[in-house]
Design a protein around this motif. Structure first.
Motif, mmCIF file in Angstrom:
data_model
loop_
_atom_site.group_PDB
_atom_site.id
_atom_site.type_symbol
_atom_site.label_atom_id
_atom_site.label_comp_id
_atom_site.label_asym_id
_atom_site.label_seq_id
_atom_site.Cartn_x
_atom_site.Cartn_y
_atom_site.Cartn_z
ATOM 1 N N PRO A 147 -2.572 5.299 0.658
ATOM 2 C CA PRO A 147 -2.295 4.658 1.952
ATOM 3 C C PRO A 147 -3.575 4.099 2.564
ATOM 4 O O PRO A 147 -4.649 4.693 2.442
ATOM 5 C CB PRO A 147 -1.731 5.807 2.806
ATOM 6 C CG PRO A 147 -1.251 6.822 1.821
ATOM 7 C CD PRO A 147 -2.172 6.722 0.642
ATOM 8 N N ASP A 162 1.053 8.301 11.745
ATOM 9 C CA ASP A 162 0.485 7.816 10.485
ATOM 10 C C ASP A 162 -0.509 6.688 10.740
ATOM 11 O O ASP A 162 -1.594 6.652 10.140
ATOM 12 C CB ASP A 162 1.618 7.336 9.576
ATOM 13 C CG ASP A 162 1.120 6.884 8.215
ATOM 14 O OD1 ASP A 162 0.503 7.715 7.514
ATOM 15 O OD2 ASP A 162 1.348 5.722 7.849
ATOM 16 N N LEU A 208 -4.507 6.998 9.686
ATOM 17 C CA LEU A 208 -5.178 6.059 8.780
ATOM 18 C C LEU A 208 -6.339 5.356 9.476
ATOM 19 O O LEU A 208 -7.383 5.105 8.868
ATOM 20 C CB LEU A 208 -4.173 5.041 8.252
ATOM 21 C CG LEU A 208 -3.102 5.607 7.302
ATOM 22 C CD1 LEU A 208 -2.043 4.549 7.003
ATOM 23 C CD2 LEU A 208 -3.721 6.109 6.009
ATOM 24 N N TYR A 252 0.832 -1.194 0.000
ATOM 25 C CA TYR A 252 0.000 0.000 0.000
ATOM 26 C C TYR A 252 0.874 1.255 0.000
ATOM 27 O O TYR A 252 1.450 1.648 0.988
ATOM 28 C CB TYR A 252 -1.031 0.004 1.145
ATOM 29 C CG TYR A 252 -0.515 -0.062 2.555
ATOM 30 C CD1 TYR A 252 -0.653 1.024 3.413
ATOM 31 C CD2 TYR A 252 0.071 -1.222 3.048
ATOM 32 C CE1 TYR A 252 -0.215 0.964 4.721
ATOM 33 C CE2 TYR A 252 0.501 -1.290 4.350
ATOM 34 C CZ TYR A 252 0.356 -0.198 5.180
ATOM 35 O OH TYR A 252 0.805 -0.266 6.485
ATOM 36 N N SER A 301 3.806 2.094 -1.209
ATOM 37 C CA SER A 301 5.237 2.176 -0.934
ATOM 38 C C SER A 301 5.964 2.662 -2.185
ATOM 39 O O SER A 301 5.360 3.006 -3.199
ATOM 40 C CB SER A 301 5.768 0.819 -0.480
ATOM 41 O OG SER A 301 5.757 -0.108 -1.548
#
Length: 352
Positions: free
Chosen positions: A41, A216, A220, A15, A17
């Motif tokens: 993401p 992060d 998310l 996801y 990268s």
């Protein structure tokens, strides 16, 4: 190749990268490896759901990108599933802290159980342990092996991954649905903790509040509408005594909401959290403020400061590796200085 097994599939769920990730996967040129890409993401839950939806095998396990299987894992999976009548298997993994794991004195260590005990375990025993101690003796799909029929059964009641700890959630979910499962101390995988691990980022709260990885992860989750279970305070701390409660309460609400044996009072929850307060003064003060708010909202007749005075409030700066990473035996666990054996990655750790 080291697995000596030719009936397996690897689903690589990437996801957002870097492009190099795809290049590495495609360089293998193997029909057994399937690459899934998301340019946006995703929360861990959402990424795991799409990975599981793409898997086609009879048995499924999950690996993080800093983990690894033992060289004997796949052939032994075949042997174990042939002689044991079970739809779920949980094993005791070997812990490996990568050299880039930034906790002084605990990097590049191996921690393993010196036991090969294997037994059948009942869901109520496993989830009761989860309630009392917060860990996950239940069969997670992460560090566990789950049969396709059990995955299909879970999907008929909702998502497979939910809450703030999707791995622990899967353990409680599959444990309850399977009713009985195999628990073994034989390690089938190495759980790697690297400099970018979510687990490491959340282990020490004063560090987690400043960690881009933890921020992060929280962002998310928020985007996916995930928050702490309402029976718990609104903060996450990754210690064995706490982390299993959120997924356990979610699975309880989903599958056995009327069972009185899987509940904690607000005061009991607060006391549990008082056992893992941060030694960092600012973080500790914020934690106490949240616990005070939680208790006032759920049980206003119970005074938080009285609980705090009675408990003392444990200042916890948890070690990831037993004994602070010092090599030697701790009960039936052994800690090894991997660097002394030339180990620098999870593959070499598995070989050692």
């Amino acid at each position: 190749g080291e697995q000596r097994h030719d009936d397996d599939e690897i689903v690589f769920a990437d996801y957002a990268s870097s492009p190099e990730t795809r290049a590495v996967c495609e360089a293998f040129a193997s029909k057994r490896l399937r690459y899934l890409r998301s340019d946006e993401p995703l929360s861990m839950n959402d990424n795991w759901e799409r990975a599981l939806a793409a898997a086609r095998g009879e048995w499924v396990t999950f690996l993080g990108d800093d983990d690894g299987l033992m060289p004997y894992a796949l052939p032994e999976f075949d042997r174990l599933t042939a002689i044991r009548d079970a739809r779920a298997i949980r094993w005791q993994y070997v812990l490996y802290t990568w050299p880039c794991m930034a906790i002084q004195g605990e990097a590049n260590r191996l921690q393993m159980a010196r036991s090969t005990a294997t037994r059948s375990m009942d869901w109520r025993e496993a989830l009761s342990l989860m309630l009392r101690y917060g860990g996950s003796p239940a069969p997670m799909i992460y560090y566990g092996l789950i049969h396709r029929s059990l995955i299909d059964q879970a999907r008929r009641t909702g998502r497979v991954f939910d809450g703030l700890s999707p791995d622990y959630y899967s353990g409680a979910l599959f444990g309850r649905l399977a009713e009985r499962f195999i628990a073994t101390d034989v390690p089938f995988s190495v759980a790697g903790l690297s400099g970018r691990s979510n687990g490491v980022a959340h282990m020490k709260m004063e560090e987690a509040t400043r960690s881009p990885i933890a921020r992060d992860f929280a962002s998310l989750n928020q985007r996916s509408g995930l928050a702490c279970h309402p029976d718990l305070p609104d903060y996450v701390i990754n210690t064995a005594s706490i982390i299993g409660l959120d997924p356990l309460f979610r699975v309880r609400d989903r599958l056995f909401p009327d069972d009185p044996d899987f509940r904690l009072s607000p005061a009991e929850v607060t006391i549990r959290y008082l056992g893992v307060l941060s030694p960092d003064p600012a973080t500790r003060a914020a934690q106490c403020d949240e616990l005070r708010r939680f208790l006032a909202a759920r049980s206003p007749e119970v005074d938080f400061d009285t609980l705090l005075a009675g408990h003392g409030g444990t200042l916890t700066s948890p070690s990831i590796v037993l004994n602070g990473g010092q090599p030697g035996m701790v009960g039936h666990w052994e800690v090894v200085d991997a660097a002394a054996h030339g180990v620098t990655d999870v593959h070499a750790a598995a070989q050692l």
